[in-house]
Design an enzyme around this catalytic site. Structure first.
Site, mmCIF file in Angstrom:
data_model
loop_
_atom_site.group_PDB
_atom_site.id
_atom_site.type_symbol
_atom_site.label_atom_id
_atom_site.label_comp_id
_atom_site.label_asym_id
_atom_site.label_seq_id
_atom_site.Cartn_x
_atom_site.Cartn_y
_atom_site.Cartn_z
ATOM 1 N N LYS A 191 -46.511 -65.356 -28.710
ATOM 2 C CA LYS A 191 -47.249 -64.182 -29.220
ATOM 3 C C LYS A 191 -48.762 -64.195 -28.985
ATOM 4 O O LYS A 191 -49.505 -63.478 -29.650
ATOM 5 C CB LYS A 191 -46.976 -63.928 -30.713
ATOM 6 C CG LYS A 191 -45.550 -63.880 -31.117
ATOM 7 C CD LYS A 191 -44.606 -63.277 -30.109
ATOM 8 C CE LYS A 191 -44.746 -61.784 -29.941
ATOM 9 N NZ LYS A 191 -43.844 -61.335 -28.818
ATOM 10 N N ARG A 218 -54.991 -67.591 -28.853
ATOM 11 C CA ARG A 218 -55.389 -66.316 -29.458
ATOM 12 C C ARG A 218 -55.725 -66.569 -30.918
ATOM 13 O O ARG A 218 -55.163 -67.489 -31.534
ATOM 14 C CB ARG A 218 -54.197 -65.349 -29.362
ATOM 15 C CG ARG A 218 -54.463 -63.959 -29.855
ATOM 16 C CD ARG A 218 -53.187 -63.106 -29.768
ATOM 17 N NE ARG A 218 -53.483 -61.710 -30.007
ATOM 18 C CZ ARG A 218 -52.595 -60.749 -30.131
ATOM 19 N NH1 ARG A 218 -51.315 -61.026 -30.012
ATOM 20 N NH2 ARG A 218 -52.964 -59.507 -30.370
ATOM 21 N N GLY A 255 -49.991 -63.472 -25.953
ATOM 22 C CA GLY A 255 -50.266 -62.656 -24.774
ATOM 23 C C GLY A 255 -49.615 -63.229 -23.515
ATOM 24 O O GLY A 255 -50.083 -62.996 -22.398
ATOM 25 N N THR A 256 -48.501 -63.941 -23.706
ATOM 26 C CA THR A 256 -47.783 -64.557 -22.581
ATOM 27 C C THR A 256 -47.388 -63.518 -21.527
ATOM 28 O O THR A 256 -47.563 -63.729 -20.333
ATOM 29 C CB THR A 256 -46.498 -65.245 -23.114
ATOM 30 O OG1 THR A 256 -46.853 -66.020 -24.257
ATOM 31 C CG2 THR A 256 -45.850 -66.109 -22.069
ATOM 32 N N THR A 257 -46.853 -62.390 -22.005
ATOM 33 C CA THR A 257 -46.379 -61.356 -21.089
ATOM 34 C C THR A 257 -47.525 -60.870 -20.205
ATOM 35 O O THR A 257 -47.378 -60.676 -18.994
ATOM 36 C CB THR A 257 -45.825 -60.163 -21.915
ATOM 37 O OG1 THR A 257 -45.032 -60.671 -22.986
ATOM 38 C CG2 THR A 257 -45.024 -59.226 -21.063
ATOM 39 N N TRP A 258 -48.667 -60.683 -20.825
ATOM 40 C CA TRP A 258 -49.857 -60.203 -20.121
ATOM 41 C C TRP A 258 -50.300 -61.236 -19.077
ATOM 42 O O TRP A 258 -50.546 -60.899 -17.910
ATOM 43 C CB TRP A 258 -50.950 -59.970 -21.165
ATOM 44 C CG TRP A 258 -52.221 -59.361 -20.682
ATOM 45 C CD1 TRP A 258 -52.415 -58.613 -19.547
ATOM 46 C CD2 TRP A 258 -53.486 -59.423 -21.342
ATOM 47 N NE1 TRP A 258 -53.717 -58.226 -19.460
ATOM 48 C CE2 TRP A 258 -54.393 -58.701 -20.550
ATOM 49 C CE3 TRP A 258 -53.927 -60.012 -22.531
ATOM 50 C CZ2 TRP A 258 -55.735 -58.556 -20.918
ATOM 51 C CZ3 TRP A 258 -55.255 -59.858 -22.893
ATOM 52 C CH2 TRP A 258 -56.148 -59.139 -22.103
ATOM 53 N N HIS A 271 -43.170 -72.396 -23.519
ATOM 54 C CA HIS A 271 -43.773 -72.355 -24.860
ATOM 55 C C HIS A 271 -43.826 -73.784 -25.397
ATOM 56 O O HIS A 271 -43.223 -74.101 -26.409
ATOM 57 C CB HIS A 271 -42.913 -71.523 -25.800
ATOM 58 C CG HIS A 271 -43.145 -70.046 -25.706
ATOM 59 N ND1 HIS A 271 -44.351 -69.475 -25.374
ATOM 60 C CD2 HIS A 271 -42.310 -69.001 -25.947
ATOM 61 C CE1 HIS A 271 -44.238 -68.157 -25.398
ATOM 62 N NE2 HIS A 271 -43.011 -67.841 -25.737
ATOM 63 N N ARG A 291 -46.569 -54.337 -28.545
ATOM 64 C CA ARG A 291 -46.715 -53.701 -29.855
ATOM 65 C C ARG A 291 -48.010 -52.899 -29.858
ATOM 66 O O ARG A 291 -48.027 -51.723 -29.546
ATOM 67 C CB ARG A 291 -46.678 -54.761 -30.966
ATOM 68 C CG ARG A 291 -46.491 -54.185 -32.366
ATOM 69 C CD ARG A 291 -46.542 -55.289 -33.407
ATOM 70 N NE ARG A 291 -47.805 -55.990 -33.415
ATOM 71 C CZ ARG A 291 -48.862 -55.660 -34.143
ATOM 72 N NH1 ARG A 291 -48.797 -54.631 -34.959
ATOM 73 N NH2 ARG A 291 -49.982 -56.368 -34.086
ATOM 74 N N SER A 337 -48.628 -60.595 -34.979
ATOM 75 C CA SER A 337 -47.800 -60.246 -33.830
ATOM 76 C C SER A 337 -46.424 -60.912 -33.949
ATOM 77 O O SER A 337 -45.391 -60.275 -33.745
ATOM 78 C CB SER A 337 -48.516 -60.719 -32.562
ATOM 79 O OG SER A 337 -47.800 -60.331 -31.432
HETATM 80 P P1 A3P Z 1 -49.504 -57.445 -30.713
HETATM 81 O O1 A3P Z 1 -48.248 -57.721 -31.460
HETATM 82 O O2 A3P Z 1 -50.740 -57.857 -31.472
HETATM 83 O O3 A3P Z 1 -49.594 -56.050 -30.195
HETATM 84 P P2 A3P Z 1 -46.406 -62.537 -26.041
HETATM 85 O O4 A3P Z 1 -46.405 -61.820 -24.713
HETATM 86 O O5 A3P Z 1 -46.933 -63.953 -25.953
HETATM 87 O O6 A3P Z 1 -45.100 -62.427 -26.699
HETATM 88 O O7 A3P Z 1 -47.492 -61.799 -26.958
HETATM 89 C C1 A3P Z 1 -47.247 -60.480 -27.416
HETATM 90 C C2 A3P Z 1 -48.566 -59.829 -27.798
HETATM 91 O O8 A3P Z 1 -49.301 -59.492 -26.602
HETATM 92 C C3 A3P Z 1 -48.345 -58.509 -28.532
HETATM 93 O O9 A3P Z 1 -49.485 -58.387 -29.375
HETATM 94 C C4 A3P Z 1 -48.356 -57.512 -27.380
HETATM 95 O O10 A3P Z 1 -48.590 -56.182 -27.780
HETATM 96 C C5 A3P Z 1 -49.514 -58.070 -26.561
HETATM 97 N N1 A3P Z 1 -49.481 -57.644 -25.165
HETATM 98 C C6 A3P Z 1 -48.393 -57.430 -24.365
HETATM 99 N N2 A3P Z 1 -48.782 -57.025 -23.151
HETATM 100 C C7 A3P Z 1 -50.134 -56.973 -23.154
HETATM 101 C C8 A3P Z 1 -51.137 -56.592 -22.176
HETATM 102 N N3 A3P Z 1 -50.775 -56.191 -20.960
HETATM 103 N N4 A3P Z 1 -52.433 -56.647 -22.562
HETATM 104 C C9 A3P Z 1 -52.786 -57.054 -23.799
HETATM 105 N N5 A3P Z 1 -51.903 -57.405 -24.780
HETATM 106 C C10 A3P Z 1 -50.593 -57.370 -24.453
#
Ligand code: A3P
Length: 292
Positions: free
Chosen positions: A62, A148, A64-67, A126, A258, A156
């Site tokens: 949580k 973060r 910002g892994t996806t990002w 992770h 989210r 998150s």
């Molecule tokens: P929030 O729940 O605060 O919105 P992970 O990818 O590690 O699971 O983290 C998820 C968090 O990263 C969520 O935060 C999600 O909305 C946010 N997130 C996903 N894609 C993102 C992007 N492209 N830029 C910034 N934040 C992003």
């Protein structure tokens, strides 16, 4: 009593059942992991052979892994995807393009054969640094770490666990467990979510330098850095059809997006929770360079 070094893959189940558990988590070498991914954690440590050219993303959940997956993939593969209209990120969730070693590749009976993946291989996990497989510690592979602000990470996490139905705990109960499990990241290339948000292009340049594929002045003039930054942004990725309605490994992609903002914790944490978390972080990170 099973000795970890000697267990064979068919004994993983017994070994995992012998670990301390709470809810859906098991405790292994001082860290808590979802029990459903423990096999991956064990198998990865035993079998993963790092290459010197590998790039490993190490992130707590949580943050910002996806990002970061989207950013690293887009930077490393930019020469193959000059036409942004056909970019794989438009039709694939970032978790498909950059697989998890622990959660997916190794979380099954057969040990995956990753030797033929083209280099540089880009994987994520992770895992805390101490649990990185020895072959990765001993190799020259590059490691990118993202962290973060723990308040936003917690908020998150709570929303995510609720959304995917992994917890029935109350907000307060989850908060207490989060406080018990906080861990210390190690520095390699250490990125901070909040800084990436504030100045994406500066940090994209830093990442590309670190990965050994710096942006050329021609790319800078052409706007490649801005293009990648926009392509990987929350607004852009979260509105793609694949991320609104698709699924990855049985999980709805939309649960990964989210709000994507800094400071949303003010809407959720009570002053008492804030004080508790601040105290833990002051104590744990005292004397480190990490900022929150
Ligand atoms: P929030 O729940 O605060 O919105 P992970 O990818 O590690 O699971 O983290 C998820 C968090 O990263 C969520 O935060 C999600 O909305 C946010 N997130 C996903 N894609 C993102 C992007 N492209 N830029 C910034 N934040 C992003």
């Amino acid at each position: 009593h099973l000795q970890e070094d000697e267990i064979t893959p068919d004994q993983y189940g017994d070994f995992i059942s012998s670990l301390p558990t709470t809810g859906f988590l098991s405790q292994y070498r001082g860290f808590w992991f979802p029990t459903m991914f423990m096999q991956g954690v064990l198998s990865l440590q035993k079998h993963f052979q790092a290459h010197d050219t590998d790039i490993l993303m190490m992130t707590p959940p949580k943050v910002g892994t996806t990002w970061l997956k989207a950013i690293l993939f887009a930077i490393l593969n930019r020469k193959h995807h000059l036409e942004l209209q056909k970019h794989p990120l438009l039709t694939n969730n970032p978790h498909v393009l950059v697989p998890y070693l622990d959660l997916h590749l190794y979380n099954k009976k057969e040990v995956p054969d990753l030797t033929s993946c083209p280099s540089p291989r880009l994987f994520s996990a992770h895992l805390p640094y101490t649990l990185l497989p020895t072959s990765a510690k001993n190799s020259k592979c590059k490691i990118v770490y993202l962290y973060r602000n723990p308040k936003d990470t917690f908020v998150s996490l709570w929303h995510f666990l609720e959304k995917i139905g992994m917890t029935t705990d109350l907000f307060e109960e989850t908060f207490d467990k989060f406080c018990q499990g906080v861990k210390k990241p190690q520095r390699i290339l250490c990125l901070r979510y909040e800084e990436l948000k504030e100045q994406p292009t500066t940090h994209l340049k830093r990442i590309a330098d670190f990965l050994g594929c710096p942006f050329s002045s021609e790319e800078e003039t052409k706007g490649t850095i801005n293009d990648i930054s926009r392509l990987c942004s929350f607004d852009y990725l979260s509105k793609l059809e694949v991320n609104k309605s698709g699924t990855t490994h049985n999980m709805k992609n939309e649960s990964l997006f989210r709000r994507g903002e800094v400071g949303d914790w003010v809407n959720y944490l009570t002053p008492q929770m804030l004080e508790k978390l601040d105290n833990i972080f002051k104590e744990k990170f005292h004397g480190t360079e990490l900022k929150f």
